[in-house]
Design an enzyme around this catalytic site. Structure first.
Site, PDB file in Angstrom:
ATOM      1  CE  LYS A  90     -12.110 -37.541 -86.333  1.00  0.00           C
ATOM      2  NZ  LYS A  90     -11.864 -37.935 -87.708  1.00  0.00           N
ATOM      3  CG  ASP A 126     -12.687 -40.758 -89.610  1.00  0.00           C
ATOM      4  OD1 ASP A 126     -13.414 -40.024 -90.318  1.00  0.00           O
ATOM      5  OD2 ASP A 126     -12.161 -40.378 -88.548  1.00  0.00           O
TER       6      ASP A 126
END
Ligand code: NDP
Length: 299
Positions: A90, A126
């Site tokens: 990420k 997220d």
């Protein structure tokens, strides 16, 4: 929920012939990921009302971090419509996209990429997944909570920013590697405002940790058998709840310890569903019914 979808590698892209709209999750390891089962079930459910989704399919690829930049170019060349990024990609991917959604820019990590003509556009779902997962699984809210966050990787970055944006009461972050923790604290400081922000070594929790806190594990400790506890809960004042972002295995050593101590706890399945639903909305432009998606994936 099953994880029987085959694991592909970037070498498979050399002779990629899938004729439909391809999506994929990239990670290393990737065997634990339930995203393909969940997304394919959701796409099948959506295809019942909208024929165009019948040709959409979500794959999973094992991509080592050193291969990620080249792999991102290759996925774009092969016409993939969207990608999810999981551990450890990420933060790395953040520097290899053509554009960034403003909300993801402040996080410094992306978990969802949307194809554009010039390259990938990065998003981060997220934080949305975590906030909704906490509410659903523990009836907990980040607003006004004292939060003890474990980890300083991509998932922790999004979680920390969500805590600050929702005005948690205080944020305490622990990470095994001090340099990575310091780097995250420096990134977060401008967004902290009046929220007290502290870092600590998980091997020596400080005396001032608050009681009744929400403990959130955003490390990958617990993903593999024999992994250590990311933090020994007996060395803290009793927390109000423990949420482990790991969902496979469903019960990590941290969750076992929370159960032994009688502390409310939950794994990251609810976060997976909500971050995934938001990603699917970005790729499809359609509203994704989370409950249906979950139900279909559990069959
Ligand atoms: P990263 O690789 O970016 O970060 C990993 C983090 O885990 C780092 O803080 C690292 O610490 C720490 N860590 C790794 N191994 C250990 C260990 N043995 N002991 C203590 N700390 C350790 O990964 P992500 O941030 O992308 O993902 C973290 C976890 O969150 C993964 O398990 C992932 O599956 C899960 N996740 C779940 C989601 C969901 O939807 N439920 C969504 C996003 C993530 P160090 O800096 O010291 O290396």
């Amino acid at each position: 929920m099953s994880s029987t979808d085959p694991v592909c590698t970037p070498a498979d892209l050399a002779c990629w012939t899938f004729p439909g709209t391809a999506l994929a999750v990239l990670g290393h390891p990737i065997g634990h990921s339930l995203s393909p089962a969940m997304h394919n079930a959701a796409l099948a459910a959506m295809a019942r009302n909208q024929e165009r989704f019948a040709s959409w399919r979500y794959f999973r690829f094992d991509v080592p971090p050193e291969e990620l930049p080249a792999a991102l170019d290759l996925f774009h060349q092969r016409g993939f419509h969207g990608l999810n990024l999981t551990v450890p990609h990420k933060v790395i991917a953040f520097d290899h996209v053509a554009g960034i959604d403003p909300a993801a820019r402040s996080i410094g990590a992306v978990n969802t990429l949307l194809r554009t003509e010039n390259g990938w556009r990065g998003f981060n779902t997220d934080g949305h997944g975590l906030a909704n997962g906490l509410a659903e699984s523990l009836g907990a809210s980040l607003e006004s909570a004292d939060v003890i966050l474990l980890g300083a990787g991509g998932a922790a970055r999004a979680a920390a920013m969500e805590c600050l944006q929702r005005h948690c009461a205080s944020l305490w972050i622990a990470n095994r590697t001090a340099a990575r923790l310091d780097n995250l604290l420096a990134v977060l400081l401008p967004a902290a405002g009046n929220v007290p922000l502290h870092g600590f070594d998980p091997q020596s929790p400080p005396a001032g940790l608050p009681g009744g806190a929400l403990v959130i594990n955003a490390t990958s400790a617990g993903l593999h058998a024999g992994d250590p506890l990311p933090l020994d809960l007996t060395r803290l004042p009793r927390p109000a709840g423990v949420y482990d972002m790991i969902y496979n295995p469903p019960a990590t050593p941290l969750l076992h310890q929370a159960a032994l101590l009688g502390v409310p706890h939950a794994n990251g399945l609810s976060m997976l569903v909500h971050q995934g639903a938001r990603a699917l909305e970005i790729w499809t432009g359609a509203r994704v019914p989370v409950a249906d998606m979950m139900q279909a994936a559990m069959v």
